[in-house]
Motif scaffolding. Structure first.
Motif, mmCIF file in Angstrom:
data_model
loop_
_atom_site.group_PDB
_atom_site.id
_atom_site.type_symbol
_atom_site.label_atom_id
_atom_site.label_comp_id
_atom_site.label_asym_id
_atom_site.label_seq_id
_atom_site.Cartn_x
_atom_site.Cartn_y
_atom_site.Cartn_z
ATOM 1 N N THR A 55 0.821 -1.212 0.000
ATOM 2 C CA THR A 55 0.000 0.000 0.000
ATOM 3 C C THR A 55 0.856 1.264 0.000
ATOM 4 O O THR A 55 0.469 2.267 -0.596
ATOM 5 C CB THR A 55 -0.969 0.020 1.191
ATOM 6 O OG1 THR A 55 -0.235 -0.124 2.402
ATOM 7 C CG2 THR A 55 -2.000 -1.082 1.075
ATOM 8 N N THR A 56 2.025 1.212 0.620
ATOM 9 C CA THR A 56 2.923 2.366 0.612
ATOM 10 C C THR A 56 3.430 2.634 -0.798
ATOM 11 O O THR A 56 3.439 3.778 -1.261
ATOM 12 C CB THR A 56 4.112 2.129 1.557
ATOM 13 O OG1 THR A 56 3.610 1.935 2.869
ATOM 14 C CG2 THR A 56 5.068 3.300 1.546
ATOM 15 N N LEU A 58 1.990 1.670 -3.582
ATOM 16 C CA LEU A 58 0.845 2.072 -4.385
ATOM 17 C C LEU A 58 0.507 3.543 -4.155
ATOM 18 O O LEU A 58 0.277 4.296 -5.105
ATOM 19 C CB LEU A 58 -0.369 1.199 -4.059
ATOM 20 C CG LEU A 58 -1.664 1.544 -4.781
ATOM 21 C CD1 LEU A 58 -1.488 1.348 -6.286
ATOM 22 C CD2 LEU A 58 -2.803 0.700 -4.243
ATOM 23 N N GLN A 59 0.514 3.964 -2.910
ATOM 24 C CA GLN A 59 0.227 5.362 -2.599
ATOM 25 C C GLN A 59 1.290 6.277 -3.205
ATOM 26 O O GLN A 59 0.966 7.324 -3.783
ATOM 27 C CB GLN A 59 0.166 5.565 -1.097
ATOM 28 C CG GLN A 59 -0.162 6.990 -0.698
ATOM 29 C CD GLN A 59 -0.180 7.167 0.805
ATOM 30 O OE1 GLN A 59 0.352 6.345 1.540
ATOM 31 N NE2 GLN A 59 -0.788 8.245 1.255
#
Length: 76
Positions: A55-56, A58-59
């Protein structure tokens, strides 16, 4: 509710009932139950690490637009 659960987990060894030990995860002994719960905890921590890493990245990719974002340096 969360406080109760954390407190229950932290004092699990103090509330051990040998009469009900045969029905617990890890077998009839308290150390066996501790080992099984510890292994499950380690697996959850590893899985959370992968999810947070994904998620990091992706963000960072979404915030950077179309330019490539290098992977964060973990340890060098």
């Amino acid at each position: 509710m969360i406080g109760f659960i954390v407190g229950r987990i932290a004092t699990y060894g103090l509330t051990w009932d040998p009469a009900r030990g045969h029905a617990s995860w890890g077998g009839p002994s308290l150390p066996g139950a501790w080992v099984v719960h510890a292994l499950i905890g380690v697996a959850i921590i590893v899985a959370c690490g992968f999810v947070l890493g994904f998620t990091t990245r992706l963000q960072a990719r979404l915030l950077a637009g179309s330019r490539p974002v290098p992977d964060p340096v973990i340890a060098r």
